[in-house]
Design a protein around this motif. Sequence first.
Motif, mmCIF file in Angstrom:
data_model
loop_
_atom_site.group_PDB
_atom_site.id
_atom_site.type_symbol
_atom_site.label_atom_id
_atom_site.label_comp_id
_atom_site.label_asym_id
_atom_site.label_seq_id
_atom_site.Cartn_x
_atom_site.Cartn_y
_atom_site.Cartn_z
ATOM 1 N N GLY A 1 -48.473 -13.558 86.007
ATOM 2 C CA GLY A 1 -49.306 -14.265 86.954
ATOM 3 C C GLY A 1 -49.201 -15.767 86.794
ATOM 4 O O GLY A 1 -48.579 -16.279 85.855
ATOM 5 N N THR B 1 -52.888 -17.061 91.573
ATOM 6 C CA THR B 1 -53.554 -18.031 92.419
ATOM 7 C C THR B 1 -52.541 -18.639 93.365
ATOM 8 O O THR B 1 -51.511 -19.176 92.924
ATOM 9 N N ARG C 1 -55.740 -5.149 92.957
ATOM 10 C CA ARG C 1 -56.154 -6.533 92.786
ATOM 11 C C ARG C 1 -57.633 -6.667 93.123
ATOM 12 O O ARG C 1 -58.181 -5.878 93.885
ATOM 13 N N ALA D 1 -60.261 -9.844 94.112
ATOM 14 C CA ALA D 1 -60.568 -11.246 94.369
ATOM 15 C C ALA D 1 -62.042 -11.493 94.049
ATOM 16 O O ALA D 1 -62.853 -10.565 94.079
ATOM 17 N N THR E 1 -54.694 -14.373 96.445
ATOM 18 C CA THR E 1 -55.297 -14.816 95.195
ATOM 19 C C THR E 1 -56.255 -13.759 94.659
ATOM 20 O O THR E 1 -57.165 -13.324 95.359
ATOM 21 N N ALA E 2 -56.020 -13.336 93.415
ATOM 22 C CA ALA E 2 -56.827 -12.271 92.815
ATOM 23 C C ALA E 2 -56.352 -12.047 91.379
ATOM 24 O O ALA E 2 -55.309 -12.575 90.968
ATOM 25 N N VAL E 3 -57.113 -11.246 90.663
ATOM 26 C CA VAL E 3 -56.626 -10.696 89.400
ATOM 27 C C VAL E 3 -55.925 -9.379 89.728
ATOM 28 O O VAL E 3 -56.489 -8.532 90.422
ATOM 29 N N TYR E 4 -54.701 -9.254 89.257
ATOM 30 C CA TYR E 4 -53.895 -8.075 89.541
ATOM 31 C C TYR E 4 -53.879 -7.162 88.310
ATOM 32 O O TYR E 4 -53.653 -7.621 87.181
ATOM 33 N N TYR E 5 -54.088 -5.878 88.563
ATOM 34 C CA TYR E 5 -54.162 -4.882 87.502
ATOM 35 C C TYR E 5 -53.141 -3.774 87.773
ATOM 36 O O TYR E 5 -52.905 -3.399 88.913
ATOM 37 N N GLY F 1 -55.321 -7.185 83.277
ATOM 38 C CA GLY F 1 -55.202 -7.995 84.475
ATOM 39 C C GLY F 1 -54.472 -9.304 84.237
ATOM 40 O O GLY F 1 -54.444 -9.830 83.118
ATOM 41 N N THR F 2 -53.889 -9.825 85.311
ATOM 42 C CA THR F 2 -53.230 -11.124 85.272
ATOM 43 C C THR F 2 -53.610 -11.884 86.544
ATOM 44 O O THR F 2 -53.603 -11.318 87.637
ATOM 45 N N GLN F 3 -53.954 -13.145 86.378
ATOM 46 C CA GLN F 3 -54.456 -13.947 87.489
ATOM 47 C C GLN F 3 -53.299 -14.476 88.333
ATOM 48 O O GLN F 3 -52.354 -15.070 87.813
#
Length: 112
Positions: A9, A109, A38, A40, A90-94, A105-107
């Motif tokens: 990320g 942006t 993800r 947001a 834009t979100a944290v992806y899991y 998770g990985t951010q």
Amino acid sequence: QVQLVESGGGLVQPGGSLRLSCAVSGSIFAVMVVGWYRQAPGKQREWVARIGSGGNNDYGESVRGRFTASRDNAKKTVFLQMNRLKPEDTAVYYCHTGPGFWGQGTQVTVSS
């Protein structure tokens, strides 16, 4: 026990690309179905993509045609190639596999 660790990320401008990775422990990786989700800020977690054991993939409507999931069974890793990124990505992806195993998770942006 299965563990998943996401990476890749970061901050990217609109229209740019990122490649996420998810390293999966577990001896049966080759038959695992792995999903990408993800979340947001202020929103519910959203399903993004799924990659099956045979490489058959499904994608959420909001990312279809822009994101591509793949896997490397030898490295026990799945990838999410994200192209033409938009601010709404834009979100944290899991990454996730059953039953109930999630990464940290990985951010991602997307902003100018």
